[in-house]
Design a protein around this motif. Structure first.
Motif, mmCIF file in Angstrom:
data_model
loop_
_atom_site.group_PDB
_atom_site.id
_atom_site.type_symbol
_atom_site.label_atom_id
_atom_site.label_comp_id
_atom_site.label_asym_id
_atom_site.label_seq_id
_atom_site.Cartn_x
_atom_site.Cartn_y
_atom_site.Cartn_z
ATOM 1 N N ARG A 4 12.252 9.494 -7.154
ATOM 2 C CA ARG A 4 11.242 8.644 -6.507
ATOM 3 C C ARG A 4 11.303 7.260 -7.129
ATOM 4 N NH1 ARG A 4 7.398 11.370 -3.688
ATOM 5 N NH2 ARG A 4 5.667 9.981 -4.204
ATOM 6 N N ALA A 5 11.414 6.254 -6.280
ATOM 7 C CA ALA A 5 11.451 4.882 -6.780
ATOM 8 C C ALA A 5 10.120 4.562 -7.451
ATOM 9 C CB ALA A 5 11.701 3.922 -5.618
ATOM 10 N N ALA A 6 10.173 3.651 -8.426
ATOM 11 C CA ALA A 6 8.980 3.349 -9.226
ATOM 12 C C ALA A 6 7.759 3.055 -8.349
ATOM 13 C CB ALA A 6 9.267 2.191 -10.165
ATOM 14 N N GLY A 7 7.957 2.345 -7.264
ATOM 15 C CA GLY A 7 6.834 1.970 -6.411
ATOM 16 C C GLY A 7 6.217 3.124 -5.635
ATOM 17 N N GLU A 8 6.948 4.230 -5.556
ATOM 18 C CA GLU A 8 6.439 5.391 -4.807
ATOM 19 C C GLU A 8 5.746 6.407 -5.704
ATOM 20 O OE1 GLU A 8 9.930 7.076 -3.121
ATOM 21 O OE2 GLU A 8 10.191 5.475 -1.652
ATOM 22 N N ARG A 9 5.777 6.131 -7.016
ATOM 23 C CA ARG A 9 5.200 7.116 -7.951
ATOM 24 C C ARG A 9 3.726 6.829 -8.170
ATOM 25 N NH1 ARG A 9 9.731 5.696 -12.399
ATOM 26 N NH2 ARG A 9 11.551 6.154 -11.065
ATOM 27 N N PRO A 10 2.868 7.740 -7.752
ATOM 28 C CA PRO A 10 1.451 7.506 -7.999
ATOM 29 C C PRO A 10 1.169 7.585 -9.500
ATOM 30 C CG PRO A 10 1.790 9.686 -7.047
ATOM 31 C CD PRO A 10 3.126 9.008 -7.070
ATOM 32 N N SER A 11 0.453 6.591 -9.992
ATOM 33 C CA SER A 11 0.011 6.642 -11.375
ATOM 34 C C SER A 11 -1.498 6.521 -11.325
ATOM 35 C CB SER A 11 0.644 5.492 -12.150
ATOM 36 O OG SER A 11 -0.060 5.304 -13.356
ATOM 37 N N ILE A 12 -2.192 7.563 -11.678
ATOM 38 C CA ILE A 12 -3.640 7.549 -11.535
ATOM 39 C C ILE A 12 -4.300 7.492 -12.909
ATOM 40 C CG2 ILE A 12 -5.638 8.649 -10.445
ATOM 41 C CD1 ILE A 12 -3.506 10.062 -8.580
ATOM 42 N N TRP A 13 -4.197 8.579 -13.657
ATOM 43 C CA TRP A 13 -4.855 8.582 -14.978
ATOM 44 C C TRP A 13 -3.859 8.417 -16.095
ATOM 45 C CZ3 TRP A 13 -9.604 7.451 -14.553
ATOM 46 C CH2 TRP A 13 -10.335 7.860 -13.441
ATOM 47 N N ALA A 34 -4.813 16.802 -10.861
ATOM 48 C CA ALA A 34 -5.003 17.417 -12.183
ATOM 49 C C ALA A 34 -3.656 17.751 -12.827
ATOM 50 C CB ALA A 34 -5.868 18.668 -12.057
ATOM 51 N N ASP A 35 -2.705 18.206 -12.016
ATOM 52 C CA ASP A 35 -1.378 18.509 -12.574
ATOM 53 C C ASP A 35 -0.691 17.238 -13.081
ATOM 54 O OD1 ASP A 35 -1.440 21.254 -12.260
ATOM 55 O OD2 ASP A 35 -0.375 21.255 -10.335
ATOM 56 N N LEU A 36 -0.756 16.183 -12.291
ATOM 57 C CA LEU A 36 -0.105 14.928 -12.689
ATOM 58 C C LEU A 36 -0.813 14.317 -13.906
ATOM 59 C CD1 LEU A 36 1.855 12.580 -12.354
ATOM 60 C CD2 LEU A 36 0.376 11.650 -10.551
ATOM 61 N N GLY A 37 -2.127 14.222 -13.841
ATOM 62 C CA GLY A 37 -2.876 13.674 -14.974
ATOM 63 C C GLY A 37 -2.690 14.537 -16.209
ATOM 64 N N GLY A 38 -2.715 15.841 -16.010
ATOM 65 C CA GLY A 38 -2.639 16.773 -17.135
ATOM 66 C C GLY A 38 -1.354 16.646 -17.924
ATOM 67 N N LEU A 39 -0.230 16.577 -17.215
ATOM 68 C CA LEU A 39 1.040 16.496 -17.948
ATOM 69 C C LEU A 39 1.219 15.109 -18.572
ATOM 70 C CD1 LEU A 39 3.484 18.110 -18.833
ATOM 71 C CD2 LEU A 39 4.724 17.195 -16.865
ATOM 72 N N THR A 40 0.742 14.088 -17.868
ATOM 73 C CA THR A 40 0.811 12.731 -18.426
ATOM 74 C C THR A 40 0.032 12.664 -19.741
ATOM 75 O OG1 THR A 40 0.919 11.846 -16.176
ATOM 76 C CG2 THR A 40 0.330 10.301 -17.922
#
Ligand SMILES: [Zn+2]
Length: 681
Positions: free
Chosen positions: A672-681, A586-592
């Motif tokens: 964090r390298a691009a490949g290690e960054r979770p992108s979900i929502w 929720a924190d990651l999706g929320g700020l995105t």
């Protein structure tokens, strides 16, 4: 009750943490476009090594934890402000003449006066509980035992479980009763079973606390020592049947609908017939049992543990739960264990603050209605709605653009998002308190308020068997928090959180999106986190994902679990990536979502400084000073990550953050390298 267990924005156990102390936490306003000048940054720290400290160190140094608080955060300052407002209201109400005044004002004044009247509270001793203590003493059979637990429940002191009305997660058009594990005096089951030195010390301190409460209640020291062993053994046995905090996050595990007949057959000692016919309850045919294993364990103890042991345990539980509303000795003992030992808080809040917090919690809408009339800007709803709609539109577009999700799942996700409800600032309809009668007894008033709420409150038993009332608010408008409810598929943003420094109508929109936008995006994302995604648009626990899409989702969240597992909160104590997964999603999706929604507004979107301001503003949302004990408890029991990681764990997964801060590079601690960054929502 339910709202105490799911998806709040902030840790839930904060009733005890409001207070006096410095209020000035506002992010300096200024629509000026001076890039970062309004923020005092710690230039001695490289932003890529600890962005949280880079932005917040100066504020943290200026905001030490007051002696009566568990921690000090942006939200603490907001709560202080609300407490001051409520204090003024209650003082006014308690001074108003009671004859011709309006009934609501009379009630809130009466409650406040009783809480402030230390003389009467002292005189009363345990007198305000005497009927309940007699009921416990009179237990002479297994049926009598079950009935006594329900009598205590009806008076607001549910000794062995929580019980309330909620939407049936398997059929979201009906209201059913829900039963949730309880019965413990320590914060969580694991507290009874850990063997490390710190935990053993807490266990010993807790046993000493039990003994002191029993002595205060009039037991000779030797008897209190023996009874302490009985109480502790009972709690430990109940704890053994509890699910862990992590297991309680699994809707598959905790959604178990039983008919009343099945419950009577399988767990006959609970007293289902009595429970289902509590005066004022709607007709019960099915029940949501969160933890059947707990009910089984409880059932066994109700059948086999000696009645005398149960009486000792129930007596202690009642007195301990009522202690905050009893005389100074009980209240101080309660504080000494629950605040000082567990959270390291050295000083009790002043009396008015304790009473204001209790009253605001127990008479939520009664106080809230006055609060809204007096303090809430009527434009708030509309202004916040604008941000809300922008974020929902952004979410919708991002779902369309997801590379990892198939079209059928996307279609269902769009539907769920469109159906998601939002409640902003304050309810249109208020809880009816016409049946509530108060007296001069503080503990008597606490009982009356709890008993009223059990039947008529937002989760009141009168709703059982009826249709779902969409107008209900679970938290009062003065609360500084927010939440998402998966079975109603709706979000609630009370007026308490729609204030500076989270939201300020006269401020640069970049900052409003960075803070309030993040909060809104956070709650919206909860509908699509590892728990929320298991519910459909109508709030039913029903899988709408293809197998492949679910696997893609899980692969992405696994990165987040690993990332947070590596965060060390205190020496040797790491964040639990599974326990905190829903909040971290929720924190990651929320700020995105907040970032992209803001970029679509008519702002200087090409100005690189604007992006820097956005991310710096976002990092201020979670700045806080934590006591070590408080932080330890948070990490062990709470689904939210510590504040520092709510910033550092999120920003370094967002590609646009790196564009805004080109000085951050691969050699930096948090890079964090691009490949290690979770992108979900
Ligand atoms: Zn949350």
């Amino acid at each position: 009750m339910k709202h105490l267990f799911v998806t709040l924005l902030l840790i839930a156990s904060l009733v005890a943490a409001g207070c006096s102390a410095p209020a000035g936490t506002a992010v300096p306003g200024a629509v000026s476009q001076a890039p970062e000048s309004e923020f005092i940054l710690n230039e001695s720290i490289h932003s890529g090594d600890d962005f949280y400290a880079y932005v917040n160190d100066a504020w943290i140094a200026e905001h030490p934890i007051p002696p009566d608080k568990q921690y000090y955060a942006v939200f603490t300052g907001m709560r202080d402000g609300v407490d001051d407002d409520l204090h003024a209201l209650l003082l006014n109400a308690s001074a108003a003449p009671t004859q011709d005044g309006d009934r609501n004002t009379t009630l809130i004044g009466q409650f406040y006066r009783s809480g402030m009247d230390a003389g009467t509270i002292d005189q009363e001793g345990l007198g305000g509980l005497s009927d309940l203590l007699s009921a416990i003493d009179a237990i002479d059979s297994r049926v009598g035992l079950a009935n006594a637990t329900i009598v205590l429940l009806e008076e607001g002191f549910g000794p062995v479980y929580h019980y309330w009305a909620e939407v049936n997660p398997e059929n979201s058009s009906e209201m059913v009763p829900a039963l949730y594990q309880g019965g413990l005096g320590l914060p969580d089951r694991d507290y009874y079973f850990r063997n490390d030195t710190e935990s053993l010390e807490v266990q010993e301190a807790y046993r000493e606390h039990i003994a002191r409460v029993l002595v205060l209640a009039g037991e000779p020291v030797e008897e209190a020592a023996a009874d302490t062993s009985t109480v502790y053994a009972m709690e430990r046995a109940l704890a053994a049947a509890h699910l862990s905090a992590e297991e309680n996050r699994d809707p598959q595990k905790t959604t178990n609908i039983y008919t009343l007949a099945e419950l009577e057959e399988e767990f006959p000692a609970i007293g289902w017939g009595t429970l289902a016919t509590i005066s004022g309850s709607g007709p019960v045919s099915r029940m949501h049992i969160y933890q059947p294993g707990y009910v089984e364990g409880l059932n066994g103890l109700l059948e086999t543990a000696p009645l005398e042991d149960w009486k000792i345990y129930l007596r202690y539980r009642l007195i301990d739960q009522a202690s905050p509303y009893l005389n100074a000795s009980f209240e101080e003992e309660h504080f000494a264990f629950y605040e000082t030992t567990l959270y390291g808080v050295p000083e009790m809040k002043s009396r008015w603050q304790r009473v204001v917090n209790t009253e605001s919690e127990l008479l939520g809408d009664l106080v809230g209605r006055e609060y809204v009339a007096e303090y809430v800007d009527p434009r708030t709803r509309e202004m916040v709605s604008g941000i809300f709609l922008a974020i929902r539109e952004t979410f919708d577009e991002r779902i369309t653009g997801l590379a990892w999700m198939s079209e059928p799942t996307k279609a269902a996700a769009h539907e769920k998002l469109a159906a998601m409800g939002e409640k902003i600032a304050y309810p249109d309809r208020w809880t009816d308190y016409s049946g509530l009668n108060l007296s001069d007894s503080y503990v008597g008033n606490v009982r009356a308020a709890k008993a009223h709420s059990l039947i008529h409150g937002p989760e009141g038993l009168e709703q059982i068997g009826g249709p779902v009332d969409r107008s209900v608010w679970f938290i009062p408008p003065q609360m500084v928090n927010a939440f998402y409810d998966p079975t109603r598929n709706e979000m609630v943003f009370p007026a308490g959180i729609l204030q500076p420094p989270i939201f300020d109508p006269d401020r640069d929109p970049a900052l409003n999106y960075a803070t309030l936008g993040w909060v809104i995006g956070h709650e919206m994302t909860h509908g699509f986190d590892d728990q929320g995604r298991q519910y459909d648009r109508d709030g039913n626990l029903k899988d709408w994902w293809t197998e492949e899409d679910a696997a893609n989702f899980n692969n992405r969240t696994a990165l987040l679990v690993a990332e947070y597992n590596a965060f060390e909160a205190l020496p040797g104590l790491y964040v639990n990536g599974n326990l905190t997964l829903g909040e971290n999603i929720a924190d990651l999706g929320g700020l995105t979502l907040a970032y992209h929604a803001w970029k679509k507004t008519e702002n200087p979107s090409d100005d690189p400084d604007a992006d820097r301001r956005f991310f710096i503003g976002a990092a201020t949302l979670w700045r806080a000073n934590d006591r070590e004990d408080s932080l330890r408890n948070l990490v062990l029991t709470d689904p939210h990550s510590p504040e520092k990681f709510r910033v550092n764990g999120v920003l370094f997964n967002i590609p646009e953050f790196y564009e805004a801060f080109p000085e951050i590079g691969s050699g930096d601690a948090l890079y964090r390298a691009a490949g290690e960054r979770p992108s979900i929502w």
